[in-house]
Write a protein that holds these residues in place. Structure first.
Motif, PDB file in Angstrom:
ATOM      1  N   GLN A 165      15.735   5.771  43.092  1.00 31.48           N
ATOM      2  CA  GLN A 165      15.045   5.426  41.832  1.00 31.48           C
ATOM      3  C   GLN A 165      14.386   6.649  41.191  1.00 31.48           C
ATOM      4  O   GLN A 165      13.748   6.518  40.147  1.00 31.48           O
ATOM      5  N   ASN A 201      13.966  15.777  35.600  1.00 29.51           N
ATOM      6  CA  ASN A 201      15.379  15.374  35.486  1.00 29.51           C
ATOM      7  C   ASN A 201      16.342  16.537  35.706  1.00 29.51           C
ATOM      8  O   ASN A 201      17.550  16.349  35.690  1.00 29.51           O
ATOM      9  N   ARG A 210      17.955   8.736  36.727  1.00 30.75           N
ATOM     10  CA  ARG A 210      17.898   7.824  35.572  1.00 30.75           C
ATOM     11  C   ARG A 210      18.518   8.426  34.317  1.00 30.75           C
ATOM     12  O   ARG A 210      18.559   7.778  33.278  1.00 30.75           O
ATOM     13  N   HIS A 211      18.914   9.686  34.375  1.00 33.27           N
ATOM     14  CA  HIS A 211      19.464  10.374  33.195  1.00 33.27           C
ATOM     15  C   HIS A 211      20.896  10.764  33.491  1.00 33.27           C
ATOM     16  O   HIS A 211      21.146  11.506  34.438  1.00 33.27           O
ATOM     17  N   GLU A 269      13.416   9.901  39.084  1.00 34.25           N
ATOM     18  CA  GLU A 269      13.679  10.167  37.663  1.00 34.25           C
ATOM     19  C   GLU A 269      15.032  10.855  37.430  1.00 34.25           C
ATOM     20  O   GLU A 269      15.761  10.517  36.499  1.00 34.25           O
TER      21      GLU A 269
END
Ligand SMILES: NC(=O)c1ccc[n+]([C@@H]2O[C@H](COP(=O)([O-])OP(=O)(O)OC[C@H]3O[C@@H](n4cnc5c(N)ncnc54)[C@H](OP(=O)(O)O)[C@@H]3O)[C@@H](O)[C@H]2O)c1
Length: 239
Positions: free
Chosen positions: A104, A69, A109-110, A106
Motif C-alpha cells: 500500500q 513516489n 499508487r502511481h 505511496e
C-alpha cells in the motif's frame, strides 16, 4: 535509453547515491518519524538528479516510511529529462529481500512508470503474489540476500539502465558501498543536530573493523547554497 551524462562503460549502470544528512551525520531521527529536513533547494537538487537518471531505487524501509513516489516530479523536470536525452519518466526500483515492503506504500499508487521489486528466495509465495499485483516486475536475485551485482547488470541489459540513482536508506546504501557498486555520492549537509545512537546514517549495516575495508572517496565538488553544503564525492575503488 541514453543521455549526455556520465555512464559506466562496463556492463553495470553508473550508480549515484543521493542523501541529505544532519551535521551529526543522521538521515532521520532515531524513531524514524523525521526524515525530510532538507530545504526547498535540496528537494530541487533531488529532482534535478533524478532528471539525469534512467532509474531511481530505494530500500523497503524508505518507501514504507514516507509518502514518496520516486518519480520525476513536476512537468518542468520531465521536460528536463527529455532535454537530457532520457525518457519522460524514470523507472522505479524497490528493494525488499523479505518481500515485506508494504504494497500500500505511496510508490505503488502511481503508475506513471514501471516499478521493479528486487527480492530474494525469502519472500513467501503469498508476498510475491501481492507484490506482483502492484509492481510491473518482481525479480528474485539470491536466496537470502540480494546479489546486487547481478541485479544491476540485469537492469542494464533488460531495462537499458545506464544511470541509476539510489536514494537510500542507509541499509541499502551500505550494501552498495561494500559491494563496490557506487560511483558517486551526493551529500547535502543540513544545519541540524539530531543525536540519537539509533538514528540511521547514510550507511547502516554491521560495518567492519579494519580501515582497509573503508570505501575511499575523493571530493569532486562542494558548494554552499543558503545554509546547506552540497558535496559530491567520487568513489575511488574500481568496479
Ligand atoms: N535523509 C535522507 O536523505 C533519507 C533518504 C532515504 C531514507 N531516509 C530515511 O532512512 C530510513 C530508512 O533507512 P533504513 O536504512 O532503515 O532502510 P532502507 O535502506 O530504506 O531499507 C532497508 C530494507 O531494504 C531491504 N534491503 C536492503 N538491503 C538489502 C539486501 N542486501 N538484500 C535484501 N534486502 C535488502 C530490506 O527490506 P526487507 O526488510 O523488506 O527485506 C531492508 O530491511 C527512513 O527513516 C527513511 O525515511 C532518509
Amino acid at each position: 535509453m541514453s543521455s549526455r551524462f556520465k555512464v559506466q562503460s562496463s556492463k553495470l549502470p553508473f550508480v549515484l547515491v543521493n542523501m541529505a544528512m544532519t551535521a551529526d551525520g543522521k538521515i532521520a531521527t532515531a524513531n524514524r518519524a523525521v526524515s525530510s529536513f532538507g530545504s526547498a533547494r535540496d528537494h530541487e537538487h533531488l529532482l534535478e538528479l533524478r532528471a539525469t537518471a534512467d532509474a531511481v531505487m530505494a530500500g523497503a524501509r524508505t518507501v514504507d516510511s514516507a509518502p514518496i513516489n520516486l518519480g520525476p516530479g513536476p512537468a518542468r523536470f520531465r521536460r528536463l529529462r527529455l532535454k537530457n536525452g532520457l525518457a519522460g519518466h524514470n523507472l522505479r526500483v524497490v528493494v525488499s529481500g523479505s518481500g515485506l515492503v508494504n504494497p500500500q506504500a505511496e510508490v505503488f499508487r502511481h503508475r506513471f512508470s514501471p516499478i521493479i521489486v528486487f527480492t530474494t528466495g525469502r519472500a513467501s509465495p503469498a508476498r510475491l503474489h501481492q507484490l506482483r499485483a502492484v509492481a510491473d516486475e518482481v525479480k528474485i536475485f539470491g536466496r537470502h540476500e540480494i546479489n546486487f551485482r547481478a541485479a544491476l547488470g540485469w537492469l542494464r541489459v533488460e531495462w537499458g539502465v545506464q544511470r541509476l540513482l539510489c536514494e537510500g536508506g542507509g541499509e541499502l546504501n551500505n550494501v552498495l558501498f561494500s559491494d563496490g557498486l557506487v560511483d558517486e555520492l551526493h551529500l547535502t549537509v543540513c544545519p541540524e543536530i539530531f543525536g540519537g545512537r539509533e538514528a540511521p546514517t547514510i550507511a547502516g549495516g554491521n560495518g567492519f573493523h579494519r580501515l582497509a575495508k573503508a570505501t575511499l572517496l575523493q571530493i569532486k565538488s562542494f558548494k554552499r547554497i543558503g545554509n546547506e553544503i552540497f558535496a559530491v564525492f567520487t568513489v575511488c575503488r574500481q568496479k
